[in-house]
Enzyme design. Structure first.
Site, PDB file in Angstrom:
ATOM      1  N   VAL A 212      49.011  78.873  75.398  1.00 49.74           N
ATOM      2  CA  VAL A 212      47.583  78.558  75.480  1.00 49.74           C
ATOM      3  C   VAL A 212      47.139  78.458  76.943  1.00 49.74           C
ATOM      4  CG1 VAL A 212      45.886  76.726  75.059  1.00 49.74           C
ATOM      5  CG2 VAL A 212      47.359  77.517  73.227  1.00 49.74           C
TER       6      VAL A 212
ATOM      7  N   ASN B 223      52.612  71.117  75.130  1.00 49.55           N
ATOM      8  CA  ASN B 223      53.067  71.221  73.747  1.00 49.55           C
ATOM      9  C   ASN B 223      52.959  69.881  73.022  1.00 49.55           C
ATOM     10  OD1 ASN B 223      54.923  70.985  75.902  1.00 49.55           O
ATOM     11  ND2 ASN B 223      56.649  71.070  74.501  1.00 49.55           N
TER      12      ASN B 223
ATOM     13  N   GLU C  16      41.634  74.802  71.218  1.00 54.88           N
ATOM     14  CA  GLU C  16      41.728  76.259  71.354  1.00 54.88           C
ATOM     15  C   GLU C  16      42.005  76.886  69.983  1.00 54.88           C
ATOM     16  OE1 GLU C  16      41.026  78.340  73.947  1.00 54.88           O
ATOM     17  OE2 GLU C  16      41.201  79.594  72.174  1.00 54.88           O
TER      18      GLU C  16
ATOM     19  N   LYS D  60      39.808  71.040  64.587  1.00 61.92           N
ATOM     20  CA  LYS D  60      40.878  71.976  64.945  1.00 61.92           C
ATOM     21  C   LYS D  60      42.015  71.905  63.928  1.00 61.92           C
ATOM     22  CE  LYS D  60      43.899  74.486  66.775  1.00 61.92           C
ATOM     23  NZ  LYS D  60      43.902  75.906  66.822  1.00 61.92           N
TER      24      LYS D  60
ATOM     25  N   CYS E  74      52.317  76.319  65.112  1.00 61.48           N
ATOM     26  CA  CYS E  74      51.256  75.349  64.819  1.00 61.48           C
ATOM     27  C   CYS E  74      50.981  75.006  63.358  1.00 61.48           C
ATOM     28  CB  CYS E  74      49.972  75.820  65.490  1.00 61.48           C
ATOM     29  SG  CYS E  74      50.145  75.779  67.284  1.00 61.48           S
TER      30      CYS E  74
HETATM   31  P1  NAD Z   1      53.992  75.971  74.952  1.00 56.87           P
HETATM   32  O1  NAD Z   1      55.224  75.225  74.582  1.00 56.87           O
HETATM   33  O2  NAD Z   1      54.028  77.449  75.019  1.00 56.87           O
HETATM   34  O3  NAD Z   1      53.496  75.462  76.403  1.00 56.87           O
HETATM   35  C1  NAD Z   1      53.401  74.115  76.759  1.00 56.87           C
HETATM   36  C2  NAD Z   1      53.846  73.983  78.222  1.00 56.87           C
HETATM   37  O4  NAD Z   1      53.572  72.647  78.658  1.00 56.87           O
HETATM   38  C3  NAD Z   1      55.340  74.207  78.462  1.00 56.87           C
HETATM   39  O5  NAD Z   1      55.531  75.261  79.380  1.00 56.87           O
HETATM   40  C4  NAD Z   1      55.845  72.860  79.002  1.00 56.87           C
HETATM   41  O6  NAD Z   1      56.862  72.991  79.973  1.00 56.87           O
HETATM   42  C5  NAD Z   1      54.582  72.288  79.610  1.00 56.87           C
HETATM   43  N1  NAD Z   1      54.595  70.836  79.789  1.00 56.87           N
HETATM   44  C6  NAD Z   1      54.967  69.877  78.908  1.00 56.87           C
HETATM   45  N2  NAD Z   1      54.800  68.660  79.442  1.00 56.87           N
HETATM   46  C7  NAD Z   1      54.321  68.839  80.699  1.00 56.87           C
HETATM   47  C8  NAD Z   1      53.940  67.942  81.753  1.00 56.87           C
HETATM   48  N3  NAD Z   1      54.016  66.629  81.602  1.00 56.87           N
HETATM   49  N4  NAD Z   1      53.503  68.481  82.908  1.00 56.87           N
HETATM   50  C9  NAD Z   1      53.417  69.825  83.073  1.00 56.87           C
HETATM   51  N5  NAD Z   1      53.748  70.711  82.101  1.00 56.87           N
HETATM   52  C10 NAD Z   1      54.193  70.216  80.929  1.00 56.87           C
HETATM   53  O7  NAD Z   1      52.858  75.468  73.972  1.00 56.87           O
HETATM   54  P2  NAD Z   1      51.560  76.289  73.495  1.00 56.87           P
HETATM   55  O8  NAD Z   1      51.924  77.229  72.414  1.00 56.87           O
HETATM   56  O9  NAD Z   1      50.840  76.780  74.693  1.00 56.87           O
HETATM   57  O10 NAD Z   1      50.720  75.121  72.809  1.00 56.87           O
HETATM   58  C11 NAD Z   1      50.110  74.119  73.583  1.00 56.87           C
HETATM   59  C12 NAD Z   1      49.134  73.357  72.710  1.00 56.87           C
HETATM   60  O11 NAD Z   1      48.100  74.239  72.263  1.00 56.87           O
HETATM   61  C13 NAD Z   1      49.733  72.756  71.443  1.00 56.87           C
HETATM   62  O12 NAD Z   1      49.080  71.543  71.184  1.00 56.87           O
HETATM   63  C14 NAD Z   1      49.379  73.752  70.365  1.00 56.87           C
HETATM   64  O13 NAD Z   1      49.272  73.154  69.096  1.00 56.87           O
HETATM   65  C15 NAD Z   1      48.024  74.248  70.831  1.00 56.87           C
HETATM   66  N6  NAD Z   1      47.657  75.600  70.410  1.00 56.87           N
HETATM   67  C16 NAD Z   1      48.591  76.602  70.450  1.00 56.87           C
HETATM   68  C17 NAD Z   1      48.209  77.902  70.101  1.00 56.87           C
HETATM   69  C18 NAD Z   1      49.194  79.041  70.121  1.00 56.87           C
HETATM   70  O14 NAD Z   1      48.831  80.118  69.687  1.00 56.87           O
HETATM   71  N7  NAD Z   1      50.405  78.871  70.611  1.00 56.87           N
HETATM   72  C19 NAD Z   1      46.883  78.162  69.745  1.00 56.87           C
HETATM   73  C20 NAD Z   1      45.966  77.113  69.739  1.00 56.87           C
HETATM   74  C21 NAD Z   1      46.369  75.841  70.082  1.00 56.87           C
HETATM   75  C1  UGA Z   2      46.938  80.259  64.227  1.00 51.89           C
HETATM   76  C2  UGA Z   2      45.409  80.316  64.007  1.00 51.89           C
HETATM   77  O1  UGA Z   2      45.065  81.581  63.452  1.00 51.89           O
HETATM   78  C3  UGA Z   2      44.661  80.113  65.325  1.00 51.89           C
HETATM   79  O2  UGA Z   2      43.253  80.061  65.085  1.00 51.89           O
HETATM   80  C4  UGA Z   2      45.116  78.803  65.963  1.00 51.89           C
HETATM   81  O3  UGA Z   2      44.492  78.626  67.213  1.00 51.89           O
HETATM   82  C5  UGA Z   2      46.618  78.827  66.150  1.00 51.89           C
HETATM   83  O4  UGA Z   2      47.258  79.048  64.862  1.00 51.89           O
HETATM   84  C6  UGA Z   2      47.174  77.543  66.673  1.00 51.89           C
HETATM   85  O5  UGA Z   2      46.566  76.512  66.555  1.00 51.89           O
HETATM   86  O6  UGA Z   2      48.299  77.657  67.164  1.00 51.89           O
HETATM   87  P1  UGA Z   2      48.769  81.957  65.100  1.00 51.89           P
HETATM   88  O7  UGA Z   2      49.714  81.000  64.469  1.00 51.89           O
HETATM   89  O8  UGA Z   2      49.007  82.364  66.499  1.00 51.89           O
HETATM   90  O9  UGA Z   2      47.287  81.361  65.064  1.00 51.89           O
HETATM   91  O10 UGA Z   2      48.695  83.300  64.238  1.00 51.89           O
HETATM   92  P2  UGA Z   2      48.043  83.636  62.809  1.00 51.89           P
HETATM   93  O11 UGA Z   2      47.436  84.964  62.891  1.00 51.89           O
HETATM   94  O12 UGA Z   2      47.207  82.549  62.298  1.00 51.89           O
HETATM   95  O13 UGA Z   2      49.337  83.759  61.891  1.00 51.89           O
HETATM   96  C7  UGA Z   2      50.088  82.615  61.511  1.00 51.89           C
HETATM   97  C8  UGA Z   2      51.135  83.017  60.482  1.00 51.89           C
HETATM   98  O14 UGA Z   2      50.502  83.350  59.236  1.00 51.89           O
HETATM   99  C9  UGA Z   2      51.943  84.252  60.878  1.00 51.89           C
HETATM  100  O15 UGA Z   2      53.276  84.063  60.500  1.00 51.89           O
HETATM  101  C10 UGA Z   2      51.295  85.364  60.088  1.00 51.89           C
HETATM  102  O16 UGA Z   2      52.149  86.431  59.831  1.00 51.89           O
HETATM  103  C11 UGA Z   2      50.924  84.630  58.811  1.00 51.89           C
HETATM  104  N1  UGA Z   2      49.818  85.274  58.066  1.00 51.89           N
HETATM  105  C12 UGA Z   2      48.598  85.394  58.634  1.00 51.89           C
HETATM  106  C13 UGA Z   2      50.048  85.724  56.778  1.00 51.89           C
HETATM  107  O17 UGA Z   2      51.167  85.601  56.236  1.00 51.89           O
HETATM  108  N2  UGA Z   2      49.003  86.304  56.105  1.00 51.89           N
HETATM  109  C14 UGA Z   2      47.774  86.432  56.639  1.00 51.89           C
HETATM  110  O18 UGA Z   2      46.863  86.972  55.945  1.00 51.89           O
HETATM  111  C15 UGA Z   2      47.559  85.969  57.944  1.00 51.89           C
END
Ligand code: NAD
Ligand code: UGA
Length: 463
Positions: free
Chosen positions: A14, A92, A167, A222, A278
């Site tokens: 993110v 995270n 996000e 969210k 997530c």
């Molecule tokens: P991630 O694990 O990829 O990245 C998190 C980063 O934060 C890591 O690199 C870690 O080293 C760093 N970190 C942790 N503690 C720290 C600190 N005290 N100081 C500095 N850096 C630190 O996680 P992500 O997938 O980017 O997710 C982050 C958040 O966003 C989560 O809450 C997740 O639920 C949310 N989110 C993720 C997605 C997604 O698609 N991955 C989408 C929407 C929301």
């Molecule tokens: C999901 C949400 O779509 C985002 O809006 C959100 O920000 C994010 O989680 C988050 O909070 O981390 P993401 O997990 O990256 O995004 O990807 P998705 O496209 O949602 O897929 C999630 C899982 O569901 C995957 O394993 C995908 O293959 C599966 N999926 C998705 C299905 O099995 N069927 C579908 O029709 C869609």
């Protein structure tokens, strides 16, 4: 209030892409992404763009354009917090593994650590923005930590405003989602801080798409958006089993149902269950919160979404074993795709991990291919249980056709586009007969597979 310096704590899936987009559209703002992990920062700074820590279509071009101009990656957390007028917390938020709420509640240690760093190093007035997905009311925890320092050091003149700005990007389409989101959500109490953040987004997003609300509604929305998306997947996955039992076809059922505007066609693809970092953690958290407030029916309802997800994966493994004459011991099985979805190298909670482990436990030897996931990552994902020596029972294949060589079966787990156009005659010639193709994503052409003298099972496809 005009923002000149942004700091983002957390350079992950993110933090990296979302700050890259701000840097792209706001050339007057200096954007500094910091992380405690030096290796991750080194990867973000690698000259070779293919070495960036995450794969997202379109991300490399933006990094190339903005890096070291107004987008910087470093481990210098103290200095970047000091310089910032706005700080995003993008760390995270995993599920707690032990103690109270283990397996369900969110482990807020990284959010708390970030808040403490901010309280220690920030100067003047700082807007603190929750970007991570957080349990409702976490903004109060952040405020309490920040307030404690402001009260202690009145002479410092430190002040803070806390906003929630969750996000909604999905991996694999992160850049597209960030450039053209369905909405941007901002929760807060301080109008000046809200306006400052709205101003940033309005550089590339129509203001009508920016919704503002209070902190708790923003945090909760969210969680609920993810829960609703996951619920649709579990719903369609239950129907895939019913299709297989009755002779109906899931693709047509999903299309017919989704054509109703009130239902909509997205998130109705049946598959091996949702993966990713997530959905599972956020719904587990929703279950935990509901139980915490004594809303047991609410908790049970959402728990079912998770139960169905596990059930879908368990039933696939049983089905594979059953179709292969009741045993897969000493048989070779090709695994196609290891990431949790296409167009990402992320394997967190990937259905491929559970399915692979179970097949190995049943005695199979696996040949694994994924266009973006590395051998080392798969090793990490499969080595959890060292006693079972899982790593001796699989190999990584660099090329797609290698994976079928002398395999008794092939299981398609990720919907990579390159899996849609395969030379089935060639595959049939190199597999052991009788050979099975298990398509958990409905991506292969059933007729072509059958014509090539291969047995096929496809999710939700009734015969
Ligand atoms: P991630 O694990 O990829 O990245 C998190 C980063 O934060 C890591 O690199 C870690 O080293 C760093 N970190 C942790 N503690 C720290 C600190 N005290 N100081 C500095 N850096 C630190 O996680 P992500 O997938 O980017 O997710 C982050 C958040 O966003 C989560 O809450 C997740 O639920 C949310 N989110 C993720 C997605 C997604 O698609 N991955 C989408 C929407 C929301
Ligand atoms: C999901 C949400 O779509 C985002 O809006 C959100 O920000 C994010 O989680 C988050 O909070 O981390 P993401 O997990 O990256 O995004 O990807 P998705 O496209 O949602 O897929 C999630 C899982 O569901 C995957 O394993 C995908 O293959 C599966 N999926 C998705 C299905 O099995 N069927 C579908 O029709 C869609």
């Amino acid at each position: 209030m005009r923002i000149k310096n942004i700091c983002c704590i957390g350079a992950g899936y993110v933090g990296g892409p979302s700050m890259a987009i701000i840097a792209k559209y706001c050339p007057d703002i200096q954007v500094n992404v910091v992380d405690i992990n030096p290796q991750r920062i080194a990867q973000w700074n690698d000259k070779l763009l293919s070495n960036l820590p995450i794969y997202e279509p379109g991300l490399d071009k933006i990094i190339q354009k903005c890096r070291n101009k107004n987008l910087h990656f470093s481990n210098n957390i103290k200095q970047q917090i000091e310089n910032a007028d706005m700080i995003f917390i993008s760390v995270n938020t995993p599920t707690k593994l032990k103690g109270i709420g283990a397996g369900q509640a969110i482990d807020l240690r990284y959010v708390e650590a970030s808040s403490r760093e901010i309280s220690k190093y920030a100067k003047g007035h700082t807007i603190v923005v929750e970007k991570s997905t957080l349990p409702v009311k976490t903004a109060q925890t952040i405020k309490d930590i920040l307030d404690a320092t402001t009260k202690k050091n009145i002479s410092d003149n430190k002040t803070f405003s806390v906003l929630s700005n969750p996000e909604f990007l999905a991996e694999g389409t992160a850049i597209k989602d960030l450039e053209n989101p369905d909405r941007v959500l901002i929760g807060g109490e301080d109008r000046i801080a809200i306006d400052a953040l709205v101003e940033i987004y309005s550089k590339w997003i129509d203001k009508n798409k920016v919704m503002t609300t209070d902190l708790w509604s923003s945090e909760l929305s969210k969680l609920i958006a993810n829960a609703f998306l996951a619920q649709r997947i579990s719903s369609i996955n239950t129907i895939s089993a019913l299709c297989e039992a009755t002779g109906a076809q899931i693709k047509d059922v999903a299309l017919a149902v989704g054509m109703d505007k009130r239902i909509g066609r997205y998130f109705l693809n049946s598959g091996p269950g949702f993966g990713g970092s997530c959905f599972k953690k956020d719904i587990s958290n929703l279950v935990y919160i509901s139980n915490h407030y004594g809303l047991f029916e609410v908790a049970n309802y959402w728990q079912k979404v998770l139960d169905i997800n596990s059930w879908q994966q368990e039933r696939f493994v049983e089905l594979i074993v059953k179709k292969m004459f009741g045993t897969i011991s000493s048989k070779t099985i090709a695994i196609l795709g290891f990431s949790f979805k296409a167009n990402t190298n992320d394997t967190r909670e990937s259905p491929a991990i559970y399915i692979s482990k179970k097949l190995i436990e049943e005695g199979a030897f696996l040949k694994i291919y994924d266009p973006k996931v590395t051998n080392q990552q798969i090793e990490l994902d499969l080595q959890v249980d060292n006693q079972k020596n899982l790593n001796k029972n699989w190999i990584f294949c660099e090329s797609i056709y290698d994976v079928f060589e002398k395999a008794d079966a092939a299981v398609f787990i990720t919907e990579w586009q390159e899996f849609e156009h395969l030379d089935w005659l060639k595959i049939s010639n190199i597999m052991i007969k009788p050979s099975w193709i298990f398509d958990t994503r409905s991506i292969v052409n059933i007729e072509k597979v059958k014509e090539s003298n291969l047995n096929i099972w496809q999710v939700g496809y009734g015969y």
